[in-house]
Design a protein around this motif. Structure first.
Motif, PDB file in Angstrom:
ATOM      1  N   GLY A 134       0.829  -1.206   0.000  1.00  0.00           N
ATOM      2  CA  GLY A 134       0.000   0.000   0.000  1.00  0.00           C
ATOM      3  C   GLY A 134       0.854   1.242   0.000  1.00  0.00           C
ATOM      4  N   ASN A 135       0.260   2.344   0.407  1.00  0.00           N
ATOM      5  CA  ASN A 135       1.020   3.577   0.547  1.00  0.00           C
ATOM      6  C   ASN A 135       0.481   4.375   1.732  1.00  0.00           C
ATOM      7  N   VAL A 136       1.149   5.470   2.060  1.00  0.00           N
ATOM      8  CA  VAL A 136       0.814   6.195   3.286  1.00  0.00           C
ATOM      9  C   VAL A 136      -0.536   6.908   3.208  1.00  0.00           C
ATOM     10  N   SER A 137      -1.127   6.985   2.022  1.00  0.00           N
ATOM     11  CA  SER A 137      -2.461   7.587   1.930  1.00  0.00           C
ATOM     12  C   SER A 137      -3.554   6.606   2.338  1.00  0.00           C
ATOM     13  N   PHE A 138      -3.204   5.334   2.486  1.00  0.00           N
ATOM     14  CA  PHE A 138      -4.169   4.331   2.936  1.00  0.00           C
ATOM     15  C   PHE A 138      -4.541   4.607   4.392  1.00  0.00           C
ATOM     16  N   SER A 139      -5.719   4.182   4.788  1.00  0.00           N
ATOM     17  CA  SER A 139      -6.116   4.292   6.187  1.00  0.00           C
ATOM     18  C   SER A 139      -5.388   3.236   7.008  1.00  0.00           C
ATOM     19  N   ASP A 140      -5.402   3.409   8.326  1.00  0.00           N
ATOM     20  CA  ASP A 140      -4.796   2.413   9.209  1.00  0.00           C
ATOM     21  C   ASP A 140      -5.393   1.028   8.949  1.00  0.00           C
ATOM     22  N   ASP A 141      -6.719   0.988   8.823  1.00  0.00           N
ATOM     23  CA  ASP A 141      -7.404  -0.297   8.627  1.00  0.00           C
ATOM     24  C   ASP A 141      -7.014  -0.947   7.302  1.00  0.00           C
ATOM     25  N   GLN A 142      -6.843  -0.141   6.254  1.00  0.00           N
ATOM     26  CA  GLN A 142      -6.466  -0.698   4.956  1.00  0.00           C
ATOM     27  C   GLN A 142      -5.070  -1.316   5.000  1.00  0.00           C
TER      28      GLN A 142
END
Length: 240
Positions: free
Chosen positions: A182-190
């Motif tokens: 993923g990347n840092v724009s993802f939510s914690d849950d993602q």
């Protein structure tokens, strides 16, 4: 040792404080939250996972490789090349492949070292031609393989799966699996969900020949950030 920049040092202090308070590695949900906080570069960093396994990849019966569909994708645009005969090329194009063909791409890869793609999918009938490209594709991890679903007659399904977030992985010679989830724009849950799905697949693929401790360590990190240690229990609970 090279001097670390200010952003890295600040992020490392966050990790050190969190692990000290936790008394060691962090539960997966906390690690997912913390790794986002360490992404301090001026560009959107990827979130990577590193898993050190108790296997010896020099032995074929201890090789760990496969593919997994991340529930939230990778957040990246994946460039897909499909090599197949004319009869199946329209199917691959309709499924969203970025490049489709055969002879022209085989020549380009073999003679020019062309590797401007992220995933190569091939139909089984063209593998004799694709097999000649191993010297170029193998070291870059781009060689198609039936075990990872990149050698298949169902080209449309394979292309759609890769575009939707399926990733291929393979343990390296040091016994480590490294990939982006993923990347840092993802939510914690993602981030947590993607890491959990990846860990489940790694544990499922445990070779019968692997003895003793299988998952030795798990860390999350951003492209430019320090590693965030994850409790090994996350890998155990991922199977439940």
């Amino acid at each position: 040792m090279a001097k670390r920049g200010k952003r890295y040092r600040q992020a490392a202090e966050l990790v050190a404080t969190a692990t000290e308070q936790a008394g060691g590695a962090l539960p997966l949900d906390q690690a997912a939250q913390l790794v986002k906080m360490t992404g301090r570069a001026k560009f959107e960093e990827s979130v990577d996972i590193d898993i050190r396994l108790g296997v010896d990849p020099r032995h074929a019966d201890q090789m760990v490789r496969g593919s997994v569909a991340l529930p939230h994708g990778t957040g990246k645009t994946v460039r897909v090349l499909v090599l197949t005969n004319e009869g199946k090329q329209a199917e691959a194009e309709a499924a969203g492949a970025d490049m489709v063909g055969l002879d022209e791409y085989v020549d380009k890869i073999q003679n020019e070292g062309f590797t401007d793609f992220d995933v190569l999918i091939a139909s089984p009938d063209v593998m004799p031609q694709v097999g000649r490209l191993g010297r170029v594709l193998g070291p870059r991890g781009l060689m198609p393989n039936p075990k990872s679903g990149t050698v298949t007659n169902d080209l449309a399904e394979a292309v759609e799966a890769v575009k939707a977030g399926r990733i291929d992985f393979r343990v390296d010679k040091a016994g480590i699996i490294h990939t982006s989830i993923g990347n840092v724009s993802f939510s914690d849950d993602q981030i947590r969900d993607n890491a959990d799905a990846f860990l489940k697949e790694i544990v499922r693929l445990r070779p019968a020949a692997a003895k003793g401790l299988y998952v030795k360590s798990v860390t999350l990190s951003t492209t430019m950030g320090p590693p965030v240690p994850v409790e090994r229990a996350a890998a155990v609970s991922a199977t439940r």
